[in-house]
Scaffold this active site. Sequence first.
Site, PDB file in Angstrom:
ATOM      1  N   GLU A 172       0.809  -1.232   0.000  1.00 48.98           N
ATOM      2  CA  GLU A 172       0.000   0.000   0.000  1.00 48.98           C
ATOM      3  C   GLU A 172       0.840   1.281   0.000  1.00 48.98           C
ATOM      4  O   GLU A 172       0.404   2.317   0.516  1.00 48.98           O
ATOM      5  CB  GLU A 172      -0.997  -0.008   1.170  1.00 48.98           C
ATOM      6  CG  GLU A 172      -2.066  -1.068   0.986  1.00 48.98           C
ATOM      7  CD  GLU A 172      -3.024  -1.219   2.163  1.00 48.98           C
ATOM      8  OE1 GLU A 172      -2.956  -0.417   3.106  1.00 48.98           O
ATOM      9  OE2 GLU A 172      -3.831  -2.158   2.129  1.00 48.98           O
ATOM     10  N   GLU A 248      -5.534  -8.060  -1.112  1.00 53.78           N
ATOM     11  CA  GLU A 248      -5.936  -7.881   0.291  1.00 53.78           C
ATOM     12  C   GLU A 248      -7.375  -7.401   0.304  1.00 53.78           C
ATOM     13  O   GLU A 248      -7.721  -6.447  -0.387  1.00 53.78           O
ATOM     14  CB  GLU A 248      -5.021  -6.902   1.033  1.00 53.78           C
ATOM     15  CG  GLU A 248      -5.326  -6.881   2.533  1.00 53.78           C
ATOM     16  CD  GLU A 248      -4.506  -5.893   3.341  1.00 53.78           C
ATOM     17  OE1 GLU A 248      -3.272  -5.868   3.190  1.00 53.78           O
ATOM     18  OE2 GLU A 248      -5.114  -5.149   4.125  1.00 53.78           O
TER      19      GLU A 248
END
Length: 660
Positions: A172, A248
């Site tokens: 991320e 995810e």
Amino acid sequence: MWLLVAALWLQGVRAEYTLSDRGGLGREFDGIGAVSGGGATSRLLVNYPEPYRTQILDYLFKPNFGASLHIFKVEIGGDAQTTDGTEPSHMHYPDDQNYFRGYEWWLMKEAKKRNPKIKLVGLPWAFPGWIGDGYNWPYYYPDVTAYYVVSWIIGAKQYHDLDIDYVGIWNERAFDAKYIKLLRYTLDKSGLERVRIIASDNLWQPISYRMLRDAELLGAVDVIGAHYPGTYTIEDAVSTGKKLWSSEDYSTYNDEVGGGCWARILNQNYVNGNMTSTISWNLVASYYEQLPFGLEGLMTAKEPWSGNYVVSSPIWATAHTTQFTQPGWFYLRTVGHLEKGGSYVALTDRLGNLTIIIETMSHDHSICIRPPLPKFNVSAQNATFQLDGSFNNLDTLQVWYSKLDVNATKPVLFKKTSTITVKSGSFTLELGVDEIYTLTTLKTGQKGSYPDPPKSQPFPVKYKDDFNIRNPPFSEAPYFADQSGVFEYFTNTSDTGDHVFTFRQVLTQRPITWASDADQAISVIGDHTWSNVTVTCDIYIETPDTGGVFIAARVDQGGSPTHLAKGIYFWVFADGTYKVTGDLIGKIVLLKGQSGVRVRSWHTLTLHVEGFTAYGLLNGNPLWKDVITLGPVRGWAAIGTSSLEFAQFDNFMIEAEVTS
Ligand SMILES: *[C@@H]1O[C@H](CO)[C@@H](O)[C@H](O)[C@H]1NC(C)=O
Ligand SMILES: *[C@@H]1O[C@H](CO)[C@@H](O)[C@H](O)[C@H]1NC(C)=O
Ligand SMILES: *[C@@H]1O[C@H](CO)[C@@H](O)[C@H](O)[C@H]1NC(C)=O
Ligand SMILES: *[C@@H]1O[C@H](CO)[C@@H](O)[C@H](O)[C@H]1NC(C)=O
Ligand SMILES: *[C@@H]1O[C@H](CO)[C@@H](O)[C@H](O)[C@H]1NC(C)=O
Ligand SMILES: *[C@@H]1O[C@H](CO)[C@@H](O)[C@H](O)[C@H]1NC(C)=O
Ligand SMILES: *[C@@H]1O[C@H](CO)[C@@H](O)[C@H](O)[C@H]1NC(C)=O
């Protein structure tokens, strides 16, 4: 005409769906998985007593038993706070290599032991500070970063016989095209051509855009992994021709709504978004519940002291897919939405087996934590499925059924029901709301079970650890949950006294962070509801002049906002002073003075907090008293250091007072 309408009316409305491999198949299925890490989400699991630890692992990984996961993704520990704690790196320092720290190696081996075919994924969230040579950025020296990550993959094989199948870039956070190419090159040069690269574990963009305009980058990336895609992809991602994963997803409280979220996205990530893998954050909620995103695992195992664990509905929602497909199966092209809400997918092994998964999750009972879920309606419906192509001759299908009724006292979870007879390639189901059906030619499913685990118990009110007994042999002492810094067992063979076996903070440089880490090191332990408590610990400052350590009580938070943690902290420093503060960063000074504590010398600190006052002892003698505590009235106990410095702890002890 009227007769026909009347006939249809009497029959009830019956939508028809064709399932066929005529004209080719859809995408190859890559598996359903879960993440341990990002961070420290399995911290408490390792300390479960047997047989409970084995049982939990069976519910997660054992084929034809529970979640029976196809993919297991772990954090490549980077010594920094990555949501629920820090995970240790295999290279704290440039000249350091150790492939036995933390618990991810052990967990990967336990997963492989149960399912030798499980795919392994490694992904860094953070990196040790030396990777960036002091900069908070892992791409200034991309060759160093690639060496560091590839070393982890080589170490996995060399020390644990684990073949890592996929590796990611930086969770991320930004990717760097040059680094990705160099990572590919370094893998190939190390004989790791088979290791696939996932990028960039963030949004679909900008990675897809960049791949379409950079042929070398396009060649280097095997899988585009997006997080929390809300079941949709984008055209650029599809245009790359690469595998698309929700690398995810979920991150939802594991009650029946969490189960509904998971069931819905497992189907719709493919139906709406062409995604061929969905990976849950996280695997198992094995961290103190008051840390960020408590209970957001496929199941809960957060009480190693009692042995209690909870097998939650997401485990069984997973089983509906995982027990009846494998990576390498193919989706049919004929997948889609049901007329009155819900979705269906179908997969085949291309050897004649067919698995159909149907979900009818209603909006309010399938909301995931993110992104926002647009409104939709689901109602009861009859659905007729017509099997065509090579499935035309099937005569029976096994049926597995769940109803995630949020308000039911006992939802139905993964129940084998009567076999369906297929007549002329067709069958009809009467579908209710919030249901999951698996219809399959496979006869191998099983709802695994063990006797109920022991009942839930709070953390023991009296607890001590002299760090001498290290069984199981993990690098961390039981129940300590590092929130900043890394605490490891330490053996000082030249110690002539009682401190051969200690617990040591070992980070000396600020890592390349993923969150807003504290500059202090802290490891929390115990029960977040504790109010009146005595913490005692032997301490050993190793850094002359500037070193310092603390013990603490009522520490109110950890995780990404650890640097904001309040509580009551008793510090001693190498310069012979002490301090009592109401916070971790030491801004709220309640008292300070001289202590006589010396560097490289063992001392015993005692902190007693009761009601609104606290006192502190040094080596059993009063050092300070009557400090008014204005901070949080409850929280964990903790130990820590005033900077990222070596320091040791021994004979840790807590006594908590609980009103019954
Ligand atoms: C499904 O079909 C049956 C039999 O025709 C009918 O009784 C029932 O009402 C139908 N259900 C729905 C939800 O349409
Ligand atoms: C992606 O999904 C859409 C919608 O289901 C479908 O029409 C399309 O064929 C899929 N494309 C690929 C390349 O899988
Ligand atoms: C289905 O799968 C089973 C188990 O993998 C296998 O033995 C069988 O040959 C496959 N094909 C059919 C048509 O059942
Ligand atoms: C859902 O059903 C309600 C009641 O019939 C209707 O008002 C609403 O527009 C529907 N919502 C959607 C998204 O179809
Ligand atoms: C469960 O039932 C209660 C009472 O009828 C209702 O308020 C609540 O919204 C229901 N919960 C869910 C998740 O539907
Ligand atoms: C180990 O013990 C010896 C003897 O007490 C001491 O001099 C040394 O500083 C200790 N080392 C560490 C790292 O604590
Ligand atoms: C903590 O101690 C205070 C003062 O003795 C007392 O009033 C309070 O009830 C205690 N709280 C708990 C949870 O035991």
